[in-house]
Design an enzyme around this catalytic site. Structure first.
Site, PDB file in Angstrom:
ATOM      1  N   LEU A  14       0.826  -1.201   0.000  1.00 62.36           N
ATOM      2  CA  LEU A  14       0.000   0.000   0.000  1.00 62.36           C
ATOM      3  C   LEU A  14       0.864   1.255   0.000  1.00 62.36           C
ATOM      4  O   LEU A  14       2.010   1.235   0.456  1.00 62.36           O
ATOM      5  CB  LEU A  14      -0.902   0.029   1.242  1.00 62.36           C
ATOM      6  CG  LEU A  14      -1.930  -1.083   1.405  1.00 62.36           C
ATOM      7  CD1 LEU A  14      -2.544  -1.028   2.807  1.00 62.36           C
ATOM      8  CD2 LEU A  14      -3.019  -0.971   0.351  1.00 62.36           C
ATOM      9  N   GLU A  74      12.582   4.445   7.243  1.00 60.85           N
ATOM     10  CA  GLU A  74      11.306   3.801   7.565  1.00 60.85           C
ATOM     11  C   GLU A  74      11.160   3.491   9.046  1.00 60.85           C
ATOM     12  O   GLU A  74      10.098   3.721   9.643  1.00 60.85           O
ATOM     13  CB  GLU A  74      11.172   2.507   6.756  1.00 60.85           C
ATOM     14  CG  GLU A  74       9.901   1.736   7.005  1.00 60.85           C
ATOM     15  CD  GLU A  74       9.811   0.463   6.192  1.00 60.85           C
ATOM     16  OE1 GLU A  74       8.820  -0.269   6.361  1.00 60.85           O
ATOM     17  OE2 GLU A  74      10.735   0.191   5.407  1.00 60.85           O
ATOM     18  N   GLY A 127       1.323 -10.038   3.498  1.00 58.74           N
ATOM     19  CA  GLY A 127       1.694 -10.630   2.211  1.00 58.74           C
ATOM     20  C   GLY A 127       1.507 -12.132   2.205  1.00 58.74           C
ATOM     21  O   GLY A 127       1.074 -12.725   1.207  1.00 58.74           O
TER      22      GLY A 127
END
Length: 268
Positions: A14, A74, A127
């Site tokens: 996403l 991140e 996933g």
């Protein structure tokens, strides 16, 4: 007039946006394969927007859309975003805690005050859920798989402790999993049962890794975030059930899936 600002978290599945308009934060997400359409939407919604990016695909946004965008690591964006949300949602902990980010895969962070450290990672996550789910049910849509899992019964697929002991009294809870998917084709089952077993396998794996990390770092609180949790009630129920039995307090953030984007938005 202040220049509009946006934080973007571009992950494996996403792309998530946090942007400010009329002194109010707005949240939006798109599948990563619709990145171009998502950026077009942002440019229409907030012309001349100042962008800060994070996530595994942040470089694509910089290269193709916003060359002047500031990039935030991140791990930093995720932990800072979680700290901000804990304060905003009045869920702040005064003790060190584990931050478990269940996205495409899963990452574990140890957070103590303003310090944080990524301590563990696993390929088990959303996933796995969509990928393995599509192989077992021929359905690739995340929310369809979630709804299907609610209709299934993992006990039609998983071998439980009570199945091994049969009529004898087991030494531990008989409903615990002895072996995931072990019943295979020996028993009648449905696609819903298969995806329910997938949910259970992922949840149990995350719980076991969380327990080990919590024991090593001597923490009792776990903050769970990530898009895989969204609307996934059976998954959350399984996580909460096992973690509470193991003596760990679970905390969910209402906008936990946006931690990375929020951390990027507030980056100075």
């Amino acid at each position: 007039m202040l220049q509009p600002k946006a934080g973007i978290d571009a992950g494996g599945s996403l792309v998530k946006f946090v942007f400010q308009e009329n002194n109010k934060l707005h949240y939006k997400k798109y599948p990563i394969n619709q990145l171009s359409a998502a950026i077009t939407w942002l440019n229409i919604t907030a012309p001349n927007v100042k962008v800060t990016v994070t996530g595994g695909k942040a470089h694509l946004i910089q290269q193709n859309f916003f060359q002047s965008a500031v990039s935030v690591p991140e791990f930093q964006a995720t932990c800072e975003g979680a700290r901000i949300l804990l304060l905003e949602e009045c869920k702040k902990s005064d003790h060190p805690f584990l931050l478990v980010n269940i996205g495409t895969g899963t990452s574990w962070y140890l957070v103590a005050g303003e310090k944080y450290e990524r301590i563990l990672g696993s390929g088990m996550g959303g996933g796995t859920f969509t990928g393995l789910g599509s192989l077992l049910t021929k359905n690739e849509e995340f929310h369809d798989l979630i709804n299907l899992a609610k209709q299934g019964d993992k006990e039609n697929i998983d071998l439980l402790v009570k199945d091994i002991y049969e009529s004898a009294e087991p030494p531990i809870d008989g409903h615990l999993t002895a072996a995931n998917f072990a019943k295979g084709l020996k028993v009648k089952h449905s696609a819903a049962d298969r995806i329910a077993a997938v949910v259970n396998m992922i949840a149990e794996t995350i719980v076991l890794l969380t327990l080990q990390a919590a024991a090593i770092h001597q923490v009792k609180e776990v903050v769970l975030i990530g898009s895989t949790l969204l609307g996934n009630d059976s998954f959350k129920t399984t996580l909460e059930y096992y973690l509470s039995r193991l003596g760990l307090k679970t905390i969910y953030l209402d906008k936990g899936e946006y931690c990375g984007a929020i951390g990027a938005f507030y980056f100075v």
